[in-house]
Design a protein around this motif. Structure first.
Motif, short mmCIF file in Angstrom:
data_model
loop_
_atom_site.label_atom_id
_atom_site.label_comp_id
_atom_site.label_asym_id
_atom_site.label_seq_id
_atom_site.Cartn_x
_atom_site.Cartn_y
_atom_site.Cartn_z
N LEU A 1 0.80 -1.10 -0.07
CA LEU A 1 0.05 -0.13 -0.09
C LEU A 1 0.82 1.30 -0.03
CD1 LEU A 1 -2.77 -0.98 2.57
CD2 LEU A 1 -2.89 -0.84 0.10
N PHE A 2 1.97 1.10 0.57
CA PHE A 2 2.83 2.48 0.76
C PHE A 2 4.17 2.23 0.49
CE2 PHE A 2 -0.68 2.83 3.85
CZ PHE A 2 -1.13 3.84 3.46
N ALA A 3 5.09 3.26 0.26
CA ALA A 3 6.37 3.11 0.15
C ALA A 3 7.07 4.34 0.59
CB ALA A 3 6.94 3.05 -1.58
N PRO A 4 8.22 4.53 1.27
CA PRO A 4 8.79 5.62 1.68
C PRO A 4 9.05 6.63 0.72
CG PRO A 4 10.36 3.97 1.92
CD PRO A 4 8.97 3.35 1.47
N LEU B 1 5.03 9.27 3.15
CA LEU B 1 4.75 7.88 2.63
C LEU B 1 4.03 8.25 1.12
CD1 LEU B 1 3.42 5.69 5.55
CD2 LEU B 1 5.35 5.48 4.58
N ARG B 2 4.34 7.27 0.28
CA ARG B 2 3.74 7.38 -1.14
C ARG B 2 2.62 6.29 -1.11
NH1 ARG B 2 5.98 9.46 -6.08
NH2 ARG B 2 5.12 7.66 -6.79
N SER B 3 1.82 6.54 -2.04
CA SER B 3 0.69 5.40 -1.86
C SER B 3 0.30 5.51 -3.30
CB SER B 3 -0.40 5.69 -0.91
OG SER B 3 -1.54 4.84 -1.32
N GLY B 4 -0.22 3.90 -3.75
CA GLY B 4 -0.59 3.85 -4.94
C GLY B 4 -2.33 4.15 -5.08
N ILE B 5 -2.79 4.30 -3.90
CA ILE B 5 -4.24 4.48 -3.58
C ILE B 5 -4.71 5.83 -4.23
CG2 ILE B 5 -6.19 4.75 -2.18
CD1 ILE B 5 -4.29 3.08 0.00
N LYS B 6 -5.64 5.74 -5.06
CA LYS B 6 -6.25 6.88 -5.84
C LYS B 6 -7.05 7.80 -4.75
CE LYS B 6 -6.38 4.82 -10.13
NZ LYS B 6 -7.00 3.43 -10.68
N GLN B 7 -7.19 9.05 -4.92
CA GLN B 7 -7.87 9.87 -3.85
C GLN B 7 -9.39 9.57 -3.83
OE1 GLN B 7 -7.39 14.13 -4.42
NE2 GLN B 7 -8.64 14.47 -2.66
N GLU B 8 -9.83 9.15 -4.94
CA GLU B 8 -11.36 8.85 -5.07
C GLU B 8 -11.77 7.53 -4.57
OE1 GLU B 8 -9.45 7.90 -9.29
OE2 GLU B 8 -9.38 9.62 -7.98
N ASP B 9 -10.52 6.65 -4.28
CA ASP B 9 -10.72 5.55 -3.40
C ASP B 9 -10.90 5.58 -2.09
OD1 ASP B 9 -11.04 4.08 -5.92
OD2 ASP B 9 -8.98 3.50 -6.07
N CYS B 10 -10.42 6.64 -1.35
CA CYS B 10 -10.21 7.17 -0.25
C CYS B 10 -11.49 7.89 0.72
CB CYS B 10 -9.22 7.90 0.22
SG CYS B 10 -7.47 6.83 -0.30
N ARG B 11 -12.85 7.44 -0.10
CA ARG B 11 -13.90 8.20 0.67
C ARG B 11 -14.21 7.71 1.95
NH1 ARG B 11 -15.17 8.73 -4.86
NH2 ARG B 11 -15.53 10.61 -5.30
N ARG B 12 -14.72 8.48 2.79
CA ARG B 12 -14.96 7.98 4.29
C ARG B 12 -16.49 7.08 4.15
NH1 ARG B 12 -18.04 9.24 8.66
NH2 ARG B 12 -18.82 11.31 8.54
N ARG B 13 -16.33 5.99 4.89
CA ARG B 13 -17.46 5.26 4.90
C ARG B 13 -18.30 5.93 6.10
NH1 ARG B 13 -14.93 -0.76 5.03
NH2 ARG B 13 -13.83 -0.71 3.22
N LYS B 14 -19.82 5.52 5.83
CA LYS B 14 -20.90 5.88 7.04
C LYS B 14 -19.99 5.46 8.28
CE LYS B 14 -23.98 1.98 6.91
NZ LYS B 14 -25.44 1.80 6.98
#
Length: 152
Positions: free
Chosen positions: A30-33, A56-69
């Motif tokens: 998920l992450f790399a320094p 930390l760098r991440s390959g996760i796209k911002q649109e995939d990081c939405r807060r759940r209910k």
């Protein structure tokens, strides 16, 4: 006036884009320094200062990081000790500070969130059942929180 490292740090500008070192994110990770460094002249002491930013760098796209209910249950201490002053020179009690902090936090809830409130001293009591935050009962929940008083 107090000086903080953060306040002092943000008074300087230095370009770190040329000195950036980032790791490639390995498959399955998920992450790399990452880090970058810079040298800035301190005009007051006529010396160079070194700065290092680590992240930390991440390959996760911002649109995939939405807060759940959120289903939130607040458990509030309302024992007798909550009637004490929060600070030696303050008229406000710990209970007053806690209640108003909770109400401010409730303002951050999203419409799909649910919240319930329980108060406790030597026993627990339900103040507000789990309620959807867009149900029109938001003011009622806040008023119930503000009505919690120290007991016991």
């Amino acid at each position: 006036a107090d000086l903080t490292m953060q306040g002092l740090f943000y008074q300087y500008y230095f370009n770190t884009s040329q000195n950036s070192k980032s790791s490639v994110i390995p498959d399955g990770q998920l992450f790399a320094p990452s880090y970058c460094y810079s040298v800035s002249k301190n005009e007051n002491e006529n010396e160079n200062e070194l700065y290092l930013a680590v992240g930390l760098r991440s390959g996760i796209k911002q649109e995939d990081c939405r807060r759940r209910k959120l289903n939130l249950v607040l458990v509030v201490d309302h024992s007798g000790s909550m009637g004490a002053s929060s600070f030696s020179d303050s008229q406000e009690t710990c209970m007053f500070i806690a209640n108003h902090s909770i109400v401010k936090m409730l303002d951050l809830l999203h419409t799909e969130d649910a919240v319930g409130v329980i108060k406790f001293d030597d026993k627990a009591t339900i103040v507000s059942q789990m309620t959807l935050w867009n149900s029109g009962k938001e003011s009622s929940v806040k008023n119930k929180v503000l009505s919690i008083r120290p007991e016991g």
